[in-house]
Design an enzyme around this catalytic site. Structure first.
Site, PDB file in Angstrom:
ATOM      1  N   ASP A 106       7.912   5.373  -2.039  1.00  0.00           N
ATOM      2  CA  ASP A 106       8.597   6.027  -1.326  1.00  0.00           C
ATOM      3  C   ASP A 106       7.587   7.305  -0.686  1.00  0.00           C
ATOM      4  O   ASP A 106       6.788   7.498  -1.327  1.00  0.00           O
ATOM      5  CB  ASP A 106       9.765   6.696  -2.188  1.00  0.00           C
ATOM      6  CG  ASP A 106      10.608   5.811  -2.724  1.00  0.00           C
ATOM      7  OD1 ASP A 106      10.720   4.948  -2.158  1.00  0.00           O
ATOM      8  OD2 ASP A 106      11.459   5.989  -3.765  1.00  0.00           O
ATOM      9  N   ILE A 107       8.296   8.060   0.228  1.00  0.00           N
ATOM     10  CA  ILE A 107       7.408   9.088   0.813  1.00  0.00           C
ATOM     11  C   ILE A 107       7.021  10.108  -0.118  1.00  0.00           C
ATOM     12  O   ILE A 107       5.892  10.729   0.144  1.00  0.00           O
ATOM     13  CB  ILE A 107       8.251   9.715   2.044  1.00  0.00           C
ATOM     14  CG1 ILE A 107       7.278  10.509   3.096  1.00  0.00           C
ATOM     15  CG2 ILE A 107       9.361  10.296   1.564  1.00  0.00           C
ATOM     16  CD1 ILE A 107       8.074  10.850   4.309  1.00  0.00           C
TER      17      ILE A 107
END
Length: 346
Positions: A106-107
Protein backbone atom coordinates in the site's frame (compact mmCIF):
# COMPACT_ATOMS: atom_id res chain seq x y z
CA UNK A 1 20.90 -21.58 -28.21
CA UNK A 2 20.18 -17.91 -27.59
CA UNK A 3 17.36 -16.45 -29.65
CA UNK A 4 18.35 -13.73 -32.12
CA UNK A 5 16.85 -10.27 -31.65
CA UNK A 6 16.26 -7.28 -33.90
CA UNK A 7 18.70 -4.43 -33.35
CA UNK A 8 15.95 -1.85 -32.80
CA UNK A 9 14.24 -4.04 -30.21
CA UNK A 10 17.55 -4.51 -28.39
CA UNK A 11 18.01 -0.76 -28.03
CA UNK A 12 14.38 -0.18 -27.03
CA UNK A 13 14.60 -2.82 -24.29
CA UNK A 14 17.80 -1.19 -23.03
CA UNK A 15 15.94 2.14 -22.59
CA UNK A 16 17.67 3.99 -25.41
CA UNK A 17 14.46 5.41 -26.82
CA UNK A 18 11.11 4.55 -28.35
CA UNK A 19 10.96 2.28 -31.39
CA UNK A 20 10.68 5.28 -33.76
CA UNK A 21 13.50 7.16 -32.00
CA UNK A 22 15.78 4.14 -32.11
CA UNK A 23 15.13 3.60 -35.82
CA UNK A 24 16.20 7.20 -36.50
CA UNK A 25 19.39 6.66 -34.48
CA UNK A 26 20.22 3.55 -36.48
CA UNK A 27 19.42 5.15 -39.84
CA UNK A 28 21.61 8.16 -39.06
CA UNK A 29 24.62 5.94 -38.42
CA UNK A 30 24.87 6.42 -34.65
CA UNK A 31 24.76 2.69 -33.92
CA UNK A 32 27.48 0.10 -34.49
CA UNK A 33 27.47 -3.69 -34.14
CA UNK A 34 30.75 -5.46 -33.46
CA UNK A 35 32.68 -2.33 -34.42
CA UNK A 36 30.90 -1.65 -37.71
CA UNK A 37 28.25 1.00 -38.34
CA UNK A 38 24.83 -0.55 -38.89
CA UNK A 39 21.93 1.28 -40.52
CA UNK A 40 19.51 -1.67 -40.59
CA UNK A 41 16.98 -1.60 -37.73
CA UNK A 42 15.79 -5.11 -38.56
CA UNK A 43 19.25 -6.68 -38.37
CA UNK A 44 19.26 -9.77 -36.15
CA UNK A 45 21.91 -9.93 -33.41
CA UNK A 46 22.81 -12.22 -30.52
CA UNK A 47 22.04 -10.15 -27.38
CA UNK A 48 24.74 -11.61 -25.14
CA UNK A 49 27.40 -12.05 -27.85
CA UNK A 50 27.07 -8.99 -30.13
CA UNK A 51 28.78 -5.75 -29.11
CA UNK A 52 26.34 -2.89 -29.68
CA UNK A 53 27.37 0.74 -29.30
CA UNK A 54 25.43 4.01 -29.49
CA UNK A 55 27.44 7.16 -30.21
CA UNK A 56 30.58 5.20 -29.38
CA UNK A 57 29.36 4.02 -25.97
CA UNK A 58 28.74 0.31 -25.53
CA UNK A 59 25.17 -0.69 -24.71
CA UNK A 60 25.33 -3.81 -22.55
CA UNK A 61 22.41 -6.21 -22.53
CA UNK A 62 20.56 -7.62 -19.53
CA UNK A 63 17.86 -10.22 -20.15
CA UNK A 64 16.66 -9.91 -16.55
CA UNK A 65 17.28 -7.47 -13.72
CA UNK A 66 16.52 -7.92 -10.02
CA UNK A 67 16.46 -5.10 -7.46
CA UNK A 68 15.73 -5.04 -3.73
CA UNK A 69 13.98 -1.78 -2.82
CA UNK A 70 13.24 -0.45 0.64
CA UNK A 71 9.93 1.12 -0.35
CA UNK A 72 9.21 4.42 1.39
CA UNK A 73 5.74 5.62 2.32
CA UNK A 74 4.07 7.89 -0.22
CA UNK A 75 5.24 5.91 -3.27
CA UNK A 76 2.87 3.61 -5.18
CA UNK A 77 3.66 0.01 -6.15
CA UNK A 78 3.14 0.49 -9.88
CA UNK A 79 5.00 1.10 -13.11
CA UNK A 80 3.10 4.29 -14.00
CA UNK A 81 0.90 6.68 -12.07
CA UNK A 82 -0.43 10.12 -12.91
CA UNK A 83 -0.49 11.42 -9.34
CA UNK A 84 2.23 9.70 -7.32
CA UNK A 85 5.83 8.68 -7.69
CA UNK A 86 6.18 4.98 -8.50
CA UNK A 87 8.53 2.38 -7.08
CA UNK A 88 9.92 1.69 -10.56
CA UNK A 89 10.88 5.36 -10.97
CA UNK A 90 13.16 5.02 -7.92
CA UNK A 91 15.40 2.54 -9.76
CA UNK A 92 17.67 5.01 -11.52
CA UNK A 93 20.38 2.74 -12.97
CA UNK A 94 18.19 0.02 -14.49
CA UNK A 95 19.11 -1.07 -18.00
CA UNK A 96 15.65 -2.36 -18.92
CA UNK A 97 12.42 -0.43 -19.38
CA UNK A 98 10.02 -3.30 -18.57
CA UNK A 99 10.60 -3.57 -14.81
CA UNK A 100 7.64 -4.04 -12.47
CA UNK A 101 7.11 -4.61 -8.73
CA UNK A 102 6.47 -8.19 -7.60
CA UNK A 103 3.22 -7.76 -5.71
CA UNK A 104 2.03 -4.57 -4.06
CA UNK A 105 2.57 -2.66 -0.89
CA UNK A 106 0.00 0.00 0.00
CA UNK A 107 1.08 3.60 -0.51
CA UNK A 108 1.55 4.06 3.25
CA UNK A 109 3.40 0.73 3.72
CA UNK A 110 7.19 0.56 3.80
CA UNK A 111 9.77 -2.16 3.38
CA UNK A 112 10.92 -4.92 1.08
CA UNK A 113 9.79 -4.86 -2.54
CA UNK A 114 11.33 -6.88 -5.36
CA UNK A 115 11.59 -5.03 -8.69
CA UNK A 116 12.27 -7.15 -11.77
CA UNK A 117 11.16 -8.01 -15.30
CA UNK A 118 11.15 -11.75 -14.60
CA UNK A 119 7.48 -12.67 -14.97
CA UNK A 120 8.09 -16.36 -14.29
CA UNK A 121 9.74 -15.60 -10.94
CA UNK A 122 6.97 -13.12 -10.05
CA UNK A 123 4.34 -15.80 -10.65
CA UNK A 124 6.30 -18.29 -8.53
CA UNK A 125 6.46 -15.84 -5.62
CA UNK A 126 2.85 -14.64 -5.87
CA UNK A 127 1.06 -17.89 -6.67
CA UNK A 128 -1.13 -19.01 -3.74
CA UNK A 129 -0.22 -22.66 -4.36
CA UNK A 130 3.45 -21.93 -3.55
CA UNK A 131 2.63 -20.52 -0.08
CA UNK A 132 5.70 -18.25 -0.06
CA UNK A 133 6.13 -16.65 3.38
CA UNK A 134 5.83 -12.87 3.70
CA UNK A 135 6.79 -11.35 7.06
CA UNK A 136 5.70 -7.91 8.25
CA UNK A 137 6.40 -5.68 11.22
CA UNK A 138 3.42 -3.64 12.39
CA UNK A 139 2.34 -1.25 15.10
CA UNK A 140 -1.26 -1.95 16.00
CA UNK A 141 -3.78 0.25 17.79
CA UNK A 142 -6.23 -1.43 20.14
CA UNK A 143 -5.91 -4.29 22.60
CA UNK A 144 -5.19 -7.64 21.00
CA UNK A 145 -7.36 -10.56 22.21
CA UNK A 146 -5.66 -12.86 24.70
CA UNK A 147 -5.91 -15.70 22.21
CA UNK A 148 -4.76 -13.60 19.23
CA UNK A 149 -1.81 -15.89 18.46
CA UNK A 150 -4.12 -18.92 18.35
CA UNK A 151 -6.71 -17.09 16.21
CA UNK A 152 -4.09 -16.14 13.62
CA UNK A 153 -2.63 -19.65 13.72
CA UNK A 154 -6.03 -21.16 12.90
CA UNK A 155 -6.83 -18.61 10.16
CA UNK A 156 -9.23 -15.69 10.40
CA UNK A 157 -12.53 -14.82 8.78
CA UNK A 158 -12.34 -11.27 7.45
CA UNK A 159 -15.24 -8.84 7.63
CA UNK A 160 -16.36 -9.69 4.08
CA UNK A 161 -16.42 -13.42 4.89
CA UNK A 162 -13.08 -14.27 3.26
CA UNK A 163 -11.16 -16.97 5.11
CA UNK A 164 -7.39 -16.58 5.41
CA UNK A 165 -4.77 -19.28 5.62
CA UNK A 166 -3.13 -19.88 9.02
CA UNK A 167 -0.57 -17.20 9.89
CA UNK A 168 2.20 -16.88 12.45
CA UNK A 169 1.85 -13.98 14.89
CA UNK A 170 4.64 -12.90 17.23
CA UNK A 171 3.76 -10.19 19.76
CA UNK A 172 6.92 -8.22 20.49
CA UNK A 173 5.21 -5.68 22.75
CA UNK A 174 1.60 -5.71 23.85
CA UNK A 175 -0.37 -2.49 24.27
CA UNK A 176 -0.51 -1.23 27.82
CA UNK A 177 3.21 -1.81 28.40
CA UNK A 178 6.01 0.69 28.00
CA UNK A 179 9.67 0.31 27.14
CA UNK A 180 12.32 0.95 29.76
CA UNK A 181 12.99 4.46 28.44
CA UNK A 182 9.35 5.39 29.07
CA UNK A 183 9.03 6.96 25.62
CA UNK A 184 7.18 4.20 23.76
CA UNK A 185 3.50 4.63 22.98
CA UNK A 186 1.88 2.19 25.39
CA UNK A 187 -1.39 2.27 23.42
CA UNK A 188 0.24 0.40 20.52
CA UNK A 189 1.24 -3.22 20.17
CA UNK A 190 4.29 -4.17 18.10
CA UNK A 191 4.09 -7.44 16.21
CA UNK A 192 5.62 -9.57 13.50
CA UNK A 193 3.21 -11.41 11.24
CA UNK A 194 4.03 -14.07 8.66
CA UNK A 195 1.40 -14.86 6.05
CA UNK A 196 1.48 -17.27 3.11
CA UNK A 197 -0.81 -15.49 0.65
CA UNK A 198 -1.41 -11.95 -0.55
CA UNK A 199 -5.05 -10.90 -0.41
CA UNK A 200 -5.96 -7.25 -0.86
CA UNK A 201 -4.95 -5.23 2.25
CA UNK A 202 -4.64 -8.59 4.00
CA UNK A 203 -2.55 -7.65 7.05
CA UNK A 204 -4.70 -4.61 7.83
CA UNK A 205 -7.91 -6.60 7.35
CA UNK A 206 -6.70 -9.43 9.59
CA UNK A 207 -6.17 -7.07 12.51
CA UNK A 208 -9.49 -5.35 11.84
CA UNK A 209 -11.07 -8.81 12.19
CA UNK A 210 -9.84 -8.95 15.82
CA UNK A 211 -10.88 -5.38 16.64
CA UNK A 212 -7.56 -3.61 16.07
CA UNK A 213 -6.11 -1.15 13.54
CA UNK A 214 -2.70 -1.14 11.86
CA UNK A 215 -1.10 2.31 12.10
CA UNK A 216 2.33 1.38 10.71
CA UNK A 217 3.31 -1.49 8.41
CA UNK A 218 6.65 -2.60 7.01
CA UNK A 219 7.47 -5.75 5.05
CA UNK A 220 10.61 -7.46 6.30
CA UNK A 221 10.93 -10.49 4.04
CA UNK A 222 9.47 -12.41 1.13
CA UNK A 223 10.48 -16.05 1.00
CA UNK A 224 14.25 -16.29 1.38
CA UNK A 225 14.75 -12.60 0.56
CA UNK A 226 15.09 -10.39 3.63
CA UNK A 227 15.26 -6.61 3.60
CA UNK A 228 18.84 -5.36 3.76
CA UNK A 229 18.93 -3.27 6.94
CA UNK A 230 21.58 -0.99 5.43
CA UNK A 231 19.07 0.30 2.86
CA UNK A 232 17.42 3.57 3.88
CA UNK A 233 13.81 4.16 2.75
CA UNK A 234 13.90 4.78 -1.00
CA UNK A 235 17.29 3.09 -1.42
CA UNK A 236 17.86 -0.09 -3.41
CA UNK A 237 20.52 -2.50 -4.60
CA UNK A 238 20.83 -5.31 -7.11
CA UNK A 239 20.22 -8.83 -5.84
CA UNK A 240 23.20 -11.13 -5.51
CA UNK A 241 23.42 -14.31 -7.57
CA UNK A 242 22.83 -16.32 -4.38
CA UNK A 243 19.66 -14.34 -3.55
CA UNK A 244 18.32 -14.82 -7.09
CA UNK A 245 19.05 -18.55 -7.01
CA UNK A 246 17.26 -18.99 -3.68
CA UNK A 247 14.21 -17.06 -4.90
CA UNK A 248 14.00 -19.16 -8.05
CA UNK A 249 13.76 -22.24 -5.83
CA UNK A 250 10.93 -20.87 -3.67
CA UNK A 251 7.99 -23.25 -3.30
CA UNK A 252 9.85 -26.35 -4.50
CA UNK A 253 10.31 -27.96 -1.10
CA UNK A 254 6.69 -29.00 -0.58
CA UNK A 255 4.13 -30.68 -2.77
CA UNK A 256 5.05 -29.27 -6.17
CA UNK A 257 1.58 -30.02 -7.51
CA UNK A 258 0.01 -27.78 -4.84
CA UNK A 259 -3.65 -27.21 -5.60
CA UNK A 260 -3.53 -29.87 -8.34
CA UNK A 261 -2.81 -32.58 -5.78
CA UNK A 262 -5.53 -35.23 -5.86
CA UNK A 263 -7.02 -33.93 -9.11
CA UNK A 264 -6.94 -36.11 -12.23
CA UNK A 265 -6.24 -33.18 -14.59
CA UNK A 266 -6.68 -29.50 -15.30
CA UNK A 267 -6.89 -28.36 -18.92
CA UNK A 268 -5.23 -25.12 -20.01
CA UNK A 269 -5.53 -23.08 -23.20
CA UNK A 270 -2.37 -22.40 -25.16
CA UNK A 271 -2.22 -18.90 -23.69
CA UNK A 272 -2.14 -20.34 -20.17
CA UNK A 273 -5.71 -19.75 -19.03
CA UNK A 274 -7.94 -22.46 -17.64
CA UNK A 275 -10.34 -24.09 -20.10
CA UNK A 276 -14.00 -23.74 -19.08
CA UNK A 277 -13.02 -21.15 -16.49
CA UNK A 278 -15.57 -18.47 -17.39
CA UNK A 279 -17.46 -19.26 -14.19
CA UNK A 280 -14.76 -17.47 -12.20
CA UNK A 281 -13.70 -14.50 -14.31
CA UNK A 282 -16.67 -12.28 -13.60
CA UNK A 283 -15.89 -12.42 -9.87
CA UNK A 284 -12.17 -11.94 -10.53
CA UNK A 285 -12.85 -8.84 -12.65
CA UNK A 286 -14.90 -7.32 -9.82
CA UNK A 287 -12.23 -8.11 -7.20
CA UNK A 288 -9.33 -7.01 -9.41
CA UNK A 289 -10.83 -3.65 -10.42
CA UNK A 290 -11.91 -3.13 -6.83
CA UNK A 291 -8.25 -2.98 -5.82
CA UNK A 292 -8.04 0.27 -7.78
CA UNK A 293 -11.40 1.57 -6.55
CA UNK A 294 -12.94 1.00 -9.99
CA UNK A 295 -16.49 -0.43 -10.25
CA UNK A 296 -16.85 -3.26 -12.76
CA UNK A 297 -18.86 -2.08 -15.82
CA UNK A 298 -21.86 -4.18 -16.81
CA UNK A 299 -20.64 -4.40 -20.41
CA UNK A 300 -17.17 -5.70 -19.55
CA UNK A 301 -17.71 -9.42 -20.17
CA UNK A 302 -19.34 -8.65 -23.52
CA UNK A 303 -16.51 -6.30 -24.48
CA UNK A 304 -13.71 -8.82 -23.83
CA UNK A 305 -15.51 -11.86 -25.23
CA UNK A 306 -13.21 -13.72 -27.63
CA UNK A 307 -10.04 -11.88 -26.58
CA UNK A 308 -6.88 -13.76 -25.67
CA UNK A 309 -5.35 -13.46 -22.20
CA UNK A 310 -2.82 -10.85 -23.39
CA UNK A 311 -5.40 -8.94 -25.46
CA UNK A 312 -7.65 -8.74 -22.39
CA UNK A 313 -4.76 -7.36 -20.29
CA UNK A 314 -4.08 -4.70 -22.93
CA UNK A 315 -7.80 -3.81 -23.00
CA UNK A 316 -7.95 -3.49 -19.20
CA UNK A 317 -4.81 -1.36 -19.05
CA UNK A 318 -6.06 1.04 -21.72
CA UNK A 319 -9.74 1.22 -20.74
CA UNK A 320 -9.17 1.62 -16.99
CA UNK A 321 -5.80 3.47 -17.16
CA UNK A 322 -4.20 0.85 -14.92
CA UNK A 323 -0.73 1.73 -13.58
CA UNK A 324 0.58 -1.86 -13.66
CA UNK A 325 2.54 -3.41 -16.51
CA UNK A 326 0.95 -6.10 -18.69
CA UNK A 327 3.18 -8.71 -17.02
CA UNK A 328 1.99 -7.62 -13.57
CA UNK A 329 -1.68 -7.64 -14.63
CA UNK A 330 -1.40 -11.16 -16.05
CA UNK A 331 0.55 -12.41 -13.03
CA UNK A 332 -2.17 -11.08 -10.70
CA UNK A 333 -4.93 -12.68 -12.77
CA UNK A 334 -3.12 -16.01 -12.91
CA UNK A 335 -2.63 -16.09 -9.14
CA UNK A 336 -6.29 -15.15 -8.56
CA UNK A 337 -7.56 -17.80 -11.01
CA UNK A 338 -5.46 -20.53 -9.39
CA UNK A 339 -6.76 -19.53 -5.96
CA UNK A 340 -10.38 -19.53 -7.16
CA UNK A 341 -9.96 -22.88 -8.93
CA UNK A 342 -8.40 -24.43 -5.85
CA UNK A 343 -11.23 -23.25 -3.63
CA UNK A 344 -13.89 -24.74 -5.95
CA UNK A 345 -12.07 -28.06 -6.41
CA UNK A 346 -11.38 -28.73 -2.74
Amino acid sequence: MEKAMRLDRYLVEMKKGSRSEVKKMIKSGRVSVDGETCREAERKIQPSASEVSLDGTQVGYAAYEYFMLNKPAGVVSATEDGRHKTVVSLIEDAKRRDLFPVGRLDIDTEGLLLITNDGKLAHRLLSPKKHVDKTYFARVEGRLPENAIEQFKEGLTLEDGTRTLPARLVIQKASGTAEDDGKADSSLSEIELTIHEGKFHQVKRMFEAVGCRVVYLKRLSMGSLRLDESLAPGAYRRLTEEEISKLQGEGDSGDERGLLSGKRAYLFDLDGTLVDSMWMWGAIDIEYLGKFGIPCPKDLQKAIEGMSFTETAVYFKERFSLPDSLEQIKADWTAMSIENTGQKCR
